[in-house]
Each structure stands twice: as structure tokens, then as C-alpha cells.
Scaffold this active site. Structure first.
Site, mmCIF file in Angstrom:
data_model
loop_
_atom_site.group_PDB
_atom_site.id
_atom_site.type_symbol
_atom_site.label_atom_id
_atom_site.label_comp_id
_atom_site.label_asym_id
_atom_site.label_seq_id
_atom_site.Cartn_x
_atom_site.Cartn_y
_atom_site.Cartn_z
ATOM 1 N N GLY A 198 -60.359 -6.552 -11.486
ATOM 2 C CA GLY A 198 -59.401 -7.593 -11.075
ATOM 3 C C GLY A 198 -59.657 -8.030 -9.644
ATOM 4 C CG ASP A 251 -52.526 -2.523 -9.537
ATOM 5 O OD1 ASP A 251 -51.844 -3.527 -9.273
ATOM 6 O OD2 ASP A 251 -52.991 -2.299 -10.667
ATOM 7 C CB THR A 267 -57.310 -2.785 -6.951
ATOM 8 O OG1 THR A 267 -56.077 -2.802 -7.693
ATOM 9 C CG2 THR A 267 -57.457 -1.408 -6.335
ATOM 10 C CG ASP A 309 -54.824 1.502 -9.001
ATOM 11 O OD1 ASP A 309 -55.642 1.053 -8.172
ATOM 12 O OD2 ASP A 309 -54.856 1.188 -10.202
ATOM 13 N NE ARG A 351 -60.612 -5.429 -15.723
ATOM 14 C CZ ARG A 351 -59.689 -6.356 -15.440
ATOM 15 N NH1 ARG A 351 -59.663 -7.476 -16.126
ATOM 16 N NH2 ARG A 351 -58.809 -6.167 -14.492
ATOM 17 N NE ARG A 394 -53.645 -2.178 -16.334
ATOM 18 C CZ ARG A 394 -54.626 -3.008 -16.597
ATOM 19 N NH1 ARG A 394 -54.643 -3.670 -17.721
ATOM 20 N NH2 ARG A 394 -55.627 -3.183 -15.751
ATOM 21 C CG ASP A 447 -59.889 4.814 -10.007
ATOM 22 O OD1 ASP A 447 -60.409 4.992 -8.883
ATOM 23 O OD2 ASP A 447 -58.835 5.348 -10.375
HETATM 24 O O1 F6P Z 1 -55.369 -6.067 -10.240
HETATM 25 C C1 F6P Z 1 -54.601 -5.075 -10.835
HETATM 26 C C2 F6P Z 1 -53.823 -5.641 -11.967
HETATM 27 O O2 F6P Z 1 -53.204 -6.721 -11.400
HETATM 28 C C3 F6P Z 1 -52.804 -4.802 -12.678
HETATM 29 O O3 F6P Z 1 -51.600 -4.594 -12.018
HETATM 30 C C4 F6P Z 1 -52.653 -5.560 -13.965
HETATM 31 O O4 F6P Z 1 -52.205 -4.781 -15.008
HETATM 32 C C5 F6P Z 1 -54.042 -5.996 -14.231
HETATM 33 O O5 F6P Z 1 -54.674 -6.081 -12.988
HETATM 34 C C6 F6P Z 1 -54.154 -7.243 -15.011
HETATM 35 O O6 F6P Z 1 -55.465 -7.662 -14.956
HETATM 36 P P1 F6P Z 1 -56.089 -8.804 -15.862
HETATM 37 O O7 F6P Z 1 -55.055 -9.829 -16.086
HETATM 38 O O8 F6P Z 1 -57.240 -9.291 -15.055
HETATM 39 O O9 F6P Z 1 -56.524 -8.115 -17.099
#
Ligand code: F6P
Length: 322
Positions: free
Chosen positions: A13, A129, A127, A131, A74, A173, A105
Site C-alpha cells: 500500500g 498503519d 505504511t 504496524d 503486490r 487492519r 512486512d
Molecule cells: O496501507 C495500509 C492499509 O491502508 C490498511 O489499513 C488497509 O487494510 C489496506 O492498506 C488496504 O489496502 P488496499 O486497499 O490497497 O488493498
């Protein structure tokens, strides 16, 4: 001796501040006499050959821009042993002896695997998050929290006008950090995060009723994405308290926008650190922040660490939101 070459990619992300990190990597690399390549769309670029040499001016005017100029993705193909071997082969053909990977990660696992195939990689936590267990800070977190706070402030205006309860879902998440910090900053009556189990009746409904008894008329409940179910939560609050309730999912608005000062500065420091490691031929490391200082960890060790949730701040938030 031929000129040393490194590559930089963004993966997973996107996060505000990734461009500032790319800029720092490119400028640090060039200042150390290296050639720097930008890889497009994460690890995919190493499989498709979508790689371009970046010059000093290639990264002009990007420090303030959200998203990532390198694009991100990804990659399913890369996540196979054959994919990693193919990417390593491509790096060798190009003369790339080190790769900086900006992401989370999942991106670091890719960096560990590429290092295992003979191409030293250094990860930078990017990121929103926050995390990444080994680092107390990840690039994009500050911008995302501030965006979430501004959005909730706007929601509060309308919740206050209508004497309503607003249940707001913020991103995260597996991690409640955005919810926790935003919840404190907006004075939420309750904050729900994946790290702390909750009981709707005790932790939300009775808090609202208690606050109403002392004169409060509008309420903000901040919920992390990992807890979810905001529509259900709003419905139950309305049923149990009689207070009109609305749910809002903030979503990807939190991933965009111009990075804050903190994100730009941390990204610049981490980008520089990653290049200094690769300059010494050191790979399989993650750049991190510990006690405000930029440090680095072995990727395998970093991936096995457990995140520590700030339970003190969580408890404090609930003590003062009465
Ligand atoms: O960047 C982290 C995050 O925003 C999470 O909080 C969220 O669940 C996820 O990415 C969503 O990512 P995408 O919409 O790119 O699958």
C-alpha cells in the site's frame, strides 16, 4: 572498478512520504558516487524490466507529493521461488548490487528472499498503519492520523448540530494505532482497536449513557478497520440509547495527500540510512526508529518481533473522555 549501482522500489500500500524517501535514496546514492535505478510497480518492475535510471533532477518536486512516483503493487509472480530468482537474475544483469525496498512486512519478506538470492536489500517502513514491530514509527502514519483527525472534526460539526452519535472507521487492519491516536485527538467517547477485546454494552453503550447523564449530547466513537462492523455498531447504539447514530468509513482518503513535516523528515533520514548500509555492502536489514533514533535490524529478526500496543494511552483516553 565499475560504478556501484543500487535500485529503489515502493511496494504494498502506498503511504504519504514514500516520495520523500525515494528522493533521499536517489540523492544519497548519487552523492556517494552510485548509479540509482527506480523500479516501477514494486517487485513487478524487476520481473518486467520496468526500471529507469534516476538522476538528481528526476526526483525534484516530489518531496511534498503523496502517493509514490514509482507506483506500487503486490506481485503474485514475485511471491514464488522462481519469481525471486528471476528478479535476482535481472538485478545481476543490470549490475545492481543492492535494493532499497520501501513498504511493509510483506515487502520486507520479499527483500529477505531477494537477499537470499544474492542481492542485498534494505527495507524502509512505509505504511500508514504503523504496524511494523521493530519500528516505533512508519512513514505515512503522521499524515494519515492528521487526515483522519481533520475528517472526524468535520463529522463532529454535523454530529453536534444534530445531537447524534457518529461511529467512524479509520484504517488499520491489524493495528489500532491510527484509531488510538485519532481517538485521543478528537476526544472520542470510545475507541475500539483489534488489540483490545471489547464489550459493546459495557465499553460503548454504558459510556455513552453515563456521558449523557452529565450533559453530553453528541458522541464520536472511533473504530479501527480491524474491528470493523461500524454500521452494525451504530445501529446497536441507536437501539440501546435512542441517540440517532451514523456510521462513516473514512477509507482511502487516509492514504493520500501531501506528507506532513514529520513524514518528510523521517523519510529523508531513513532513505539516507538505507543507502549508507548498502554502500557498505550490508543487506538483509530493516531501517527503523527506536527512541527517536534511526537504527537498523536484521530482517528475519524484525519480522519475528511482536508489536507493543500503547495500552497506557488507550486507558488514559478512556479516563479523560467522560
Ligand atoms: O496501507 C495500509 C492499509 O491502508 C490498511 O489499513 C488497509 O487494510 C489496506 O492498506 C488496504 O489496502 P488496499 O486497499 O490497497 O488493498
Amino acid at each position: 572498478m565499475s560504478q556501484k549501482a543500487i535500485a529503489v522500489l515502493t511496494s504494498g500500500g502506498d503511504a504519504p512520504g514514500m516520495n520523500a524517501a525515494v528522493r533521499a535514496v536517489v540523492r544519497s546514492g548519487i552523492s556517494k558516487g552510485m548509479k540509482v535505478y527506480g523500479v516501477s510497480r514494486g517487485y513487478n518492475g524487476l520481473l518486467t524490466g520496468d526500471v529507469h535510471e534516476l538522476h538528481l533532477r528526476s526526483v525534484s518536486d516530489i518531496i511534498h507529493r503523496g502517493g509514490t512516483v514509482l507506483y506500487t503493487a503486490r506481485s503474485e509472480e514475485y511471491n514464488t521461488p522462481e519469481g525471486v530468482k528471476k528478479a535476482a537474475e535481472f538485478c545481476r544483469e543490470l549490475g545492481v548490487t543492492g535494493v532499497v525496498v520501501i513498504g511493509g512486512d510483506g515487502s520486507f519478506r520479499g527483500a529477505r528472499d531477494l537477499t537470499g538470492e544474492g542481492i542485498p536489500c534494505v527495507g524502509i517502513p512505509g505504511t500508514i498503519d504503523n504496524d511494523i514491530a521493530c519500528s516505533e514509527y512508519t512513514i505515512g502514519f503522521d499524515t494519515a492520523m492528521n487526515t483522519a483527525m481533520e475528517m472526524v472534526d468535520k463529522i463532529r460539526d454535523t454530529a453536534q448540530s444534530h445531537d447524534r452519535c457518529s461511529v467512524v472507521e479509520v484504517m488499520g487492519r491489524r493495528c489500532g494505532d491510527i484509531a488510538l491516536q485519532t481517538g485521543v485527538a478528537v476526544g472520542a467517547a470510545a475507541i475500539l482497536v483489534p488489540e483490545v477485546p471489547y464489550d459493546l454494552e459495557k465499553d460503548v453503550v454504558s459510556r455513552i449513557l453515563m456521558n449523557r447523564d452529565t450533559g453530553k449530547k453528541h458522541f464520536i466513537i472511533v473504530v479501527a478497520e480491524g474491528v470493523g462492523k461500524v454500521h452494525e455498531i451504530a445501529k446497536k447504539i441507536q437501539e440501546r440509547t435512542g441517540i440517532e447514530s451514523r456510521a462513516t468509513v473514512l477509507g482511502h482518503v487516509q492514504r493520500g495527500g501531501s506528507p506532513t513535516l514529520r513524514d518528510r523528515v523521517v523519510a529523508s533520514e531513513m532513505g539516507y540510512k538505507a543507502v549508507t548500509l548498502l554502500e557498505q555492502g550490508i543487506g538483509n536489514r530493516v531501517v527503523a526508529m527506536q527512541n527517536g533514533k534511526i537504527v537498523d535490524f536484521d530482517i528475519t529478526e524484525a519480522l519475528s518481533m511482536e508489536r507493543v500496543f500503547d495500552k497506557n494511552l488507550y486507558d488514559l483516553a478512556h479516563i479523560i473522555s467522560i
